[in-house]
Design a protein around this motif. Structure first.
Motif, PDB file in Angstrom:
ATOM      1  N   SER A   1       0.901  -1.107   0.218  1.00 16.88           N
ATOM      2  CA  SER A   1      -0.062   0.089  -0.035  1.00 16.88           C
ATOM      3  C   SER A   1       0.818   1.275  -0.134  1.00 16.88           C
ATOM      4  O   SER A   1       1.926   1.348   0.657  1.00 16.88           O
ATOM      5  N   ASP A   2       0.411   2.095  -0.834  1.00 12.99           N
ATOM      6  CA  ASP A   2       1.317   3.543  -0.958  1.00 12.99           C
ATOM      7  C   ASP A   2       0.587   4.556  -0.120  1.00 12.99           C
ATOM      8  O   ASP A   2       1.153   5.516   0.359  1.00 12.99           O
ATOM      9  N   ILE A   3      -0.611   4.198   0.232  1.00  9.81           N
ATOM     10  CA  ILE A   3      -1.526   5.180   0.811  1.00  9.81           C
ATOM     11  C   ILE A   3      -1.850   4.857   2.331  1.00  9.81           C
ATOM     12  O   ILE A   3      -2.748   5.672   3.059  1.00  9.81           O
ATOM     13  N   THR A   4      -1.821   3.785   2.862  1.00  4.50           N
ATOM     14  CA  THR A   4      -1.999   3.465   4.339  1.00  4.50           C
ATOM     15  C   THR A   4      -1.472   4.685   5.358  1.00  4.50           C
ATOM     16  O   THR A   4      -0.299   4.753   5.261  1.00  4.50           O
ATOM     17  N   GLY A   5      -2.202   4.959   6.109  1.00  6.02           N
ATOM     18  CA  GLY A   5      -1.943   6.130   6.914  1.00  6.02           C
ATOM     19  C   GLY A   5      -2.001   7.731   6.421  1.00  6.02           C
ATOM     20  O   GLY A   5      -1.531   8.451   7.322  1.00  6.02           O
ATOM     21  N   LEU A   6      -1.922   7.902   5.205  1.00  6.08           N
ATOM     22  CA  LEU A   6      -1.766   9.173   4.544  1.00  6.08           C
ATOM     23  C   LEU A   6      -3.029   9.752   4.897  1.00  6.08           C
ATOM     24  O   LEU A   6      -4.105   9.199   4.253  1.00  6.08           O
ATOM     25  N   ASP A   7      -3.346  11.087   5.273  1.00  4.44           N
ATOM     26  CA  ASP A   7      -4.458  11.897   4.894  1.00  4.44           C
ATOM     27  C   ASP A   7      -4.246  12.852   3.861  1.00  4.44           C
ATOM     28  O   ASP A   7      -3.576  13.741   3.564  1.00  4.44           O
ATOM     29  N   LEU A   8      -5.111  12.485   2.745  1.00  4.35           N
ATOM     30  CA  LEU A   8      -5.063  13.104   1.430  1.00  4.35           C
ATOM     31  C   LEU A   8      -6.187  14.084   1.484  1.00  4.35           C
ATOM     32  O   LEU A   8      -6.294  14.593   0.129  1.00  4.35           O
ATOM     33  N   THR A   9      -7.068  14.268   2.414  1.00  6.34           N
ATOM     34  CA  THR A   9      -8.007  15.215   2.146  1.00  6.34           C
ATOM     35  C   THR A   9      -7.633  16.536   1.830  1.00  6.34           C
ATOM     36  O   THR A   9      -6.820  17.149   2.465  1.00  6.34           O
ATOM     37  N   ASN A  10      -8.335  17.084   0.511  1.00 14.14           N
ATOM     38  CA  ASN A  10      -8.085  18.439   0.174  1.00 14.14           C
ATOM     39  C   ASN A  10      -6.516  18.824  -0.182  1.00 14.14           C
ATOM     40  O   ASN A  10      -6.161  19.791  -0.171  1.00 14.14           O
ATOM     41  N   LYS A  11      -5.787  17.692  -0.734  1.00 15.02           N
ATOM     42  CA  LYS A  11      -4.452  17.838  -1.126  1.00 15.02           C
ATOM     43  C   LYS A  11      -4.289  17.687  -2.566  1.00 15.02           C
ATOM     44  O   LYS A  11      -5.018  16.943  -3.191  1.00 15.02           O
TER      45      LYS A  11
END
Length: 524
Positions: free
Chosen positions: A140-150
């Motif tokens: 997974s590249d995105i586990t734990g990442l907050d991408l909201t409004n990015k």
């Protein structure tokens, strides 16, 4: 006495048929190489700039056709006008600004934006790189990442592989569905509610180069079919070229190859923020247009309430932003020329007292290249009742020799759809060809399994959908199709005239026979 009477009647019938044959041959011979060349030279000229929808050349073509109809004495049936304006909407996606670290990038060259939002400004002081954008239990590249409004950046192709070419997800050379399932990555990332997605595509530069203006042209709708604005517009996805991606990575003192290599070697996800000044201003643009169909009406005699439509589209791809002209000599200056030639021939027949029994409506359609919109508009807004329209004859590309016949018999024509609704239409065309023009009639495109499905791809189909027997005359595809090389000098004019004459003979029979065409089939 009865026997003698019968012999006299037979003799009289033979003479009458011969005279009728002489009459239609006389007016078919009004169609000449010289007159055909004159029209086609004009319609496919530099001045007419490829007759693009919404462009100057398209209007010049419309005016030219209307003036020719007027010369022939055809009536102007649209409330005294030859023009039936289409209420069109051109929907395109306009990128007013797209800059990274104050460097501009061009839509259709460096980037390709997909969205449905109204014009909006997107700003950010960072871009978040999220590797391949995969979210799988094994990688997974995105586990734990907050991408909201990015603003997020991902490698939107392939997946991480080791030095032997095996996927870190499948453990084999066979890739997972993160590589093979179209848009799977994007769909998953959209769930994270980013502001905007930058998706790297290494093939984008080549694809945009091949597509030219078509990549950003947008689409055309009839105004009545225009969908309402999206209440919840999608998060925009901006496909970017590898050179645009390298510019972004260079701001973080790395490059695309280095990042890809590091992920692949380790099998570990890498994500990081790239500090920069990002600005993008874009959105959908809906522009109204009113390109016209051009109609000329020749009134019949004792069956004047019944209408035979003879038509072909006059539009083509026009002039692009680089100044390239798509002349469209074959597609479809050839069909437009044929409509004009038949209009003149039938008009001269009428002026000499040999007019058709049924009325003939000559139409050159607008915006065929944008989705058969001109013929769609006419069949939904007919000037004469469709219930009284007995046939549609469509002429779309009759000036060249296609790849199939290039090394064989050039004296041929594709007659598409003639038996789909009426066996009589098929038989009339076949009989008139045997009597007069002796072309090879190729029915290959009538096969419902033919992958080109050309029966559904030209203007006659909008009439056929309404239950009107229709025939589509076509000489086939060639390497110059929809390129600037479809020019006047490549037309085979003697062959084109022979094809025009077959259309004339068939139209003459339909317009003058006692009964209207029977509808006795409904073939795919």
């Amino acid at each position: 006495m009865k026997k003698i009477h019968n012999l006299i009647w037979v003799a009289f019938s033979v003479v009458s048929c011969a005279q009728a044959q002489d009459v239609n041959t006389k007016y078919a011979n009004e169609i000449t190489v010289e007159s055909t060349q004159k029209h086609l030279r004009t319609l496919a000229s530099v001045d007419f700039e490829g007759r693009g929808t919404g462009q100057k050349g398209g209007q010049l073509a419309a005016d030219y056709i209307a003036n020719e109809f007027k010369k022939y004495g055809l009536s102007a049936p649209v409330n005294g006008s030859y023009f039936q304006p289409l209420q069109l909407i051109h929907n395109s996606f306009k990128v007013k600004q797209f800059t990274i670290n104050d460097r501009p990038f061009q839509n259709g060259k460096d980037i390709f934006v997909i969205g449905n939002n109204e014009e909006k400004l997107f700003e950010s002081n960072e871009i978040i790189f999220i590797g391949y954008g995969i979210d799988d239990p094994k990688y997974s590249d995105i586990t734990g990442l907050d991408l909201t409004n990015k603003v997020v950046l991902l490698l939107n192709e392939s997946e991480p592989t080791d030095d032997k070419g095996n996927s870190w997800i499948t453990g084999k050379k066979t890739p997972s569905d993160w590589s093979t399932s179209r848009n799977k990555k994007i769909k998953e990332i959209l769930k994270k509610k980013p502001k905007l997605i930058l998706a790297v595509n290494s093939q984008l530069s080549q694809l945009l180069e091949e597509a030219g203006d078509r990549a950003t042209e947008g689409r055309y709708n009839l105004a009545i079919d225009q969908p309402a604005p999206e209440k919840s517009p999608m998060i925009p996805v901006v496909n970017i070229t590898d050179h645009a991606a390298n510019y972004i990575f260079n701001l973080a003192r790395t490059n695309l190859a280095a990042v890809v290599g590091k992920i692949n070697r380790s099998g570990q996800a890498i994500s990081f923020a790239i500090n920069t000044n990002f600005k993008a201003d874009f959105g959908t643009n809906a522009k109204p247009l009113a390109d016209p169909n051009i109609l000329g009406y020749l009134e019949g005699t004792d069956k004047k309430d019944e209408i035979v439509v003879i038509g072909g589209h006059y539009d083509h791809d026009g002039k692009d932003s680089k100044g390239n002209i798509f002349f469209g000599a074959d597609d479809n200056a050839s069909g437009t020329t044929a409509v004009l030639e038949l209009a003149r021939s039938f008009s001269r027949a009428k002026a000499a007292g040999n007019g058709p029994r049924r009325s003939i409506l000559f139409i050159t359609y607008a915006a065929e290249e944008k989705g058969l919109l001109g013929s769609k508009f006419y069949t939904e807004n007919p000037i004469f009742p469709l219930a009284n329209t007995v046939a549609c004859i469509n002429i779309d590309m009759i000036g060249r020799v296609d790849d199939k016949h290039l090394k064989g018999n050039h004296d041929y024509i594709h007659a598409i759809g003639s038996d789909k609704l009426s066996s009589e239409l098929y038989q009339i065309n076949k009989d008139e060809n045997e009597k007069n023009t002796k072309l090879e009639i190729d029915y290959m495109y009538d096969n419902p399994k033919d992958p080109m499905r050309l029966y559904y791809r030209s203007d006659h189909y909008n009439f056929a959908k309404k239950g009107i027997p229709s025939i589509f005359y076509f000489s086939g595809l060639h390497p110059d199709y929809h390129t600037p090389a479809d020019t006047y000098d490549r037309i085979d004019f003697p062959l084109m005239v022979k094809r025009e004459k077959l259309v004339f003979f068939t139209a003459w029979q339909i317009a003058n026979r006692d009964g209207r065409l029977i509808i006795d089939s409904n073939k795919e």
